[in-house]
Motif scaffolding. Structure first.
Motif, mmCIF file in Angstrom:
data_model
loop_
_atom_site.group_PDB
_atom_site.id
_atom_site.type_symbol
_atom_site.label_atom_id
_atom_site.label_comp_id
_atom_site.label_asym_id
_atom_site.label_seq_id
_atom_site.Cartn_x
_atom_site.Cartn_y
_atom_site.Cartn_z
ATOM 1 N N ARG A 144 3.740 -27.719 -47.486
ATOM 2 C CA ARG A 144 3.022 -26.464 -47.653
ATOM 3 C C ARG A 144 2.847 -26.126 -49.127
ATOM 4 O O ARG A 144 3.677 -26.481 -49.965
ATOM 5 C CB ARG A 144 3.774 -25.331 -46.940
ATOM 6 C CG ARG A 144 3.705 -25.430 -45.424
ATOM 7 C CD ARG A 144 4.636 -24.454 -44.744
ATOM 8 N NE ARG A 144 6.015 -24.919 -44.807
ATOM 9 C CZ ARG A 144 7.041 -24.308 -44.184
ATOM 10 N NH1 ARG A 144 6.808 -23.215 -43.471
ATOM 11 N NH2 ARG A 144 8.260 -24.782 -44.276
ATOM 12 N N VAL A 145 1.756 -25.431 -49.417
ATOM 13 C CA VAL A 145 1.457 -25.000 -50.781
ATOM 14 C C VAL A 145 1.167 -23.508 -50.783
ATOM 15 O O VAL A 145 0.844 -22.922 -49.752
ATOM 16 C CB VAL A 145 0.244 -25.760 -51.369
ATOM 17 C CG1 VAL A 145 0.485 -27.254 -51.359
ATOM 18 C CG2 VAL A 145 -1.045 -25.417 -50.605
ATOM 19 N N LYS A 146 1.303 -22.916 -51.964
ATOM 20 C CA LYS A 146 0.859 -21.523 -52.126
ATOM 21 C C LYS A 146 -0.338 -21.511 -53.058
ATOM 22 O O LYS A 146 -0.421 -22.287 -54.018
ATOM 23 C CB LYS A 146 1.975 -20.639 -52.675
ATOM 24 C CG LYS A 146 2.391 -20.965 -54.095
ATOM 25 C CD LYS A 146 3.398 -19.949 -54.636
ATOM 26 C CE LYS A 146 3.827 -20.316 -56.069
ATOM 27 N NZ LYS A 146 4.783 -19.351 -56.629
ATOM 28 N N CYS A 147 -1.281 -20.642 -52.762
ATOM 29 C CA CYS A 147 -2.442 -20.415 -53.611
ATOM 30 C C CYS A 147 -2.262 -19.039 -54.248
ATOM 31 O O CYS A 147 -2.126 -18.041 -53.533
ATOM 32 C CB CYS A 147 -3.734 -20.455 -52.797
ATOM 33 S SG CYS A 147 -3.980 -21.997 -51.878
ATOM 34 N N LEU A 179 5.140 -25.819 -52.382
ATOM 35 C CA LEU A 179 6.321 -25.069 -51.982
ATOM 36 C C LEU A 179 7.435 -25.987 -51.504
ATOM 37 O O LEU A 179 8.589 -25.581 -51.393
ATOM 38 C CB LEU A 179 5.962 -24.079 -50.871
ATOM 39 C CG LEU A 179 5.048 -22.928 -51.281
ATOM 40 C CD1 LEU A 179 4.587 -22.161 -50.051
ATOM 41 C CD2 LEU A 179 5.761 -22.000 -52.264
ATOM 42 N N GLU A 180 7.080 -27.216 -51.219
ATOM 43 C CA GLU A 180 8.016 -28.252 -50.776
ATOM 44 C C GLU A 180 7.352 -29.591 -51.089
ATOM 45 O O GLU A 180 6.189 -29.608 -51.501
ATOM 46 C CB GLU A 180 8.306 -28.110 -49.276
ATOM 47 C CG GLU A 180 7.072 -27.998 -48.416
ATOM 48 C CD GLU A 180 7.380 -27.382 -47.050
ATOM 49 O OE1 GLU A 180 8.502 -26.883 -46.840
ATOM 50 O OE2 GLU A 180 6.490 -27.396 -46.192
ATOM 51 N N PRO A 181 8.044 -30.697 -50.973
ATOM 52 C CA PRO A 181 7.370 -31.980 -51.217
ATOM 53 C C PRO A 181 6.152 -32.117 -50.313
ATOM 54 O O PRO A 181 6.228 -31.857 -49.110
ATOM 55 C CB PRO A 181 8.454 -33.015 -50.867
ATOM 56 C CG PRO A 181 9.735 -32.290 -51.069
ATOM 57 C CD PRO A 181 9.479 -30.876 -50.655
ATOM 58 N N ILE A 182 5.019 -32.500 -50.900
ATOM 59 C CA ILE A 182 3.785 -32.587 -50.125
ATOM 60 C C ILE A 182 3.116 -33.940 -50.328
ATOM 61 O O ILE A 182 3.368 -34.641 -51.310
ATOM 62 C CB ILE A 182 2.786 -31.466 -50.490
ATOM 63 C CG1 ILE A 182 2.232 -31.680 -51.900
ATOM 64 C CG2 ILE A 182 3.417 -30.094 -50.347
ATOM 65 C CD1 ILE A 182 1.015 -30.843 -52.207
ATOM 66 N N SER A 183 2.263 -34.279 -49.382
ATOM 67 C CA SER A 183 1.428 -35.471 -49.512
ATOM 68 C C SER A 183 0.040 -35.137 -48.994
ATOM 69 O O SER A 183 -0.128 -34.241 -48.158
ATOM 70 C CB SER A 183 2.015 -36.652 -48.731
ATOM 71 O OG SER A 183 2.041 -36.376 -47.342
ATOM 72 N N LEU A 239 11.525 -20.112 -44.401
ATOM 73 C CA LEU A 239 10.608 -19.538 -45.377
ATOM 74 C C LEU A 239 10.384 -20.487 -46.551
ATOM 75 O O LEU A 239 11.342 -20.899 -47.202
ATOM 76 C CB LEU A 239 11.165 -18.220 -45.915
ATOM 77 C CG LEU A 239 11.019 -16.978 -45.059
ATOM 78 C CD1 LEU A 239 11.660 -15.800 -45.770
ATOM 79 C CD2 LEU A 239 9.569 -16.666 -44.786
ATOM 80 N N PRO A 240 9.137 -20.827 -46.846
ATOM 81 C CA PRO A 240 8.865 -21.622 -48.045
ATOM 82 C C PRO A 240 8.786 -20.759 -49.290
ATOM 83 O O PRO A 240 8.599 -21.257 -50.384
ATOM 84 C CB PRO A 240 7.497 -22.243 -47.723
ATOM 85 C CG PRO A 240 6.819 -21.211 -46.889
ATOM 86 C CD PRO A 240 7.928 -20.552 -46.072
#
Length: 220
Positions: free
Chosen positions: A52-55, A94-98, A169-170
């Motif tokens: 997950r990512v935050k914008c 927010l966490e490791p992403i791919s 929660l991220p």
């Protein structure tokens, strides 16, 4: 990881998903990495496959405002890739992403008309969601806005347990504050109010919602 309901990849056929993946190359980022920076100009998009990512954006005073949290299946950075304008948000893992990085995305859309139409529909939906959040900021108090964001996270990431719905929660409390348009102190007070009413239980980067219906009523 399977795409989240409502994210861009869920709108595509298997063949269209494979075409999109074939047009790019895979990449990974560690937690906390800045993937896109507000104000930059580039023609690539990210198809998020895992994590997950935050914008977010920053006010003139330097305060971070979290605009959205996106998960697997999301298409990130499409607006500036299409119209050539600068990035409107900073995107952070927010966490490791791919995911898959697709460059010259506008050219890809020119040869995939149905995907272009679906993208316009999703952009419209995001604009409507943005309008809804602006209404919330004016109509709801901080506790109501926090309750609304917790419900959104529960619907997207919640895991049913014997004591309620657990949400990993991220977001930190500072980031949750940025997502609700409030100060960290106001968010801490709102969480305490919800705990005192027995609606939620909080821990390090996690929340257990004991009473979903009660939380919905407080969110209105």
């Amino acid at each position: 990881m399977a795409p989240e309901p409502g994210e861009f990849l869920t709108l595509l056929t298997n063949e269209e998903v494979e075409s999109l993946k074939a047009a790019g190359r895979p990449r990974r980022w560690d937690r906390g990495t800045t993937i896109m920076t507000e104000g930059d100009t580039s023609d690539w998009v990210l198809v998020l496959l895992d994590g997950r990512v935050k914008c977010s954006s920053h006010t003139s005073a330097g305060t971070e405002v979290v605009l959205a949290v996106r998960g697997p299946g999301a298409l990130i950075g499409e607006l500036s890739a299409i119209d050539g304008s600068s990035r409107s948000t900073t995107v952070t893992a927010l966490e490791p992403i791919s995911g898959i990085v697709v460059r010259d995305f506008a050219t890809f859309l020119e040869s995939h008309g149905r995907i272009a139409v679906l993208l316009m529909q999703q952009v419209s939906a995001k604009l409507r969601d943005s309008d809804r959040k602006r209404i919330e900021y004016g109509a709801f108090d901080t506790t109501g806005r926090v309750a609304t964001r917790l419900l959104e996270l529960a619907e997207r990431y919640g895991e049913k347990t014997t004591t309620g719905v657990r949400v990993a929660l991220p977001l930190s409390q500072d980031e949750l504050a940025g997502w609700t348009g409030a100060s960290r102190e106001a968010v801490s007070k709102a969480l305490r109010t919800l705990r005192d009413r027995g609606l939620i239980e909080t821990g390090r980067r996690r929340v257990v919602i004991h009473d979903l219906e009660g939380l919905r009523k407080r969110a209105r």
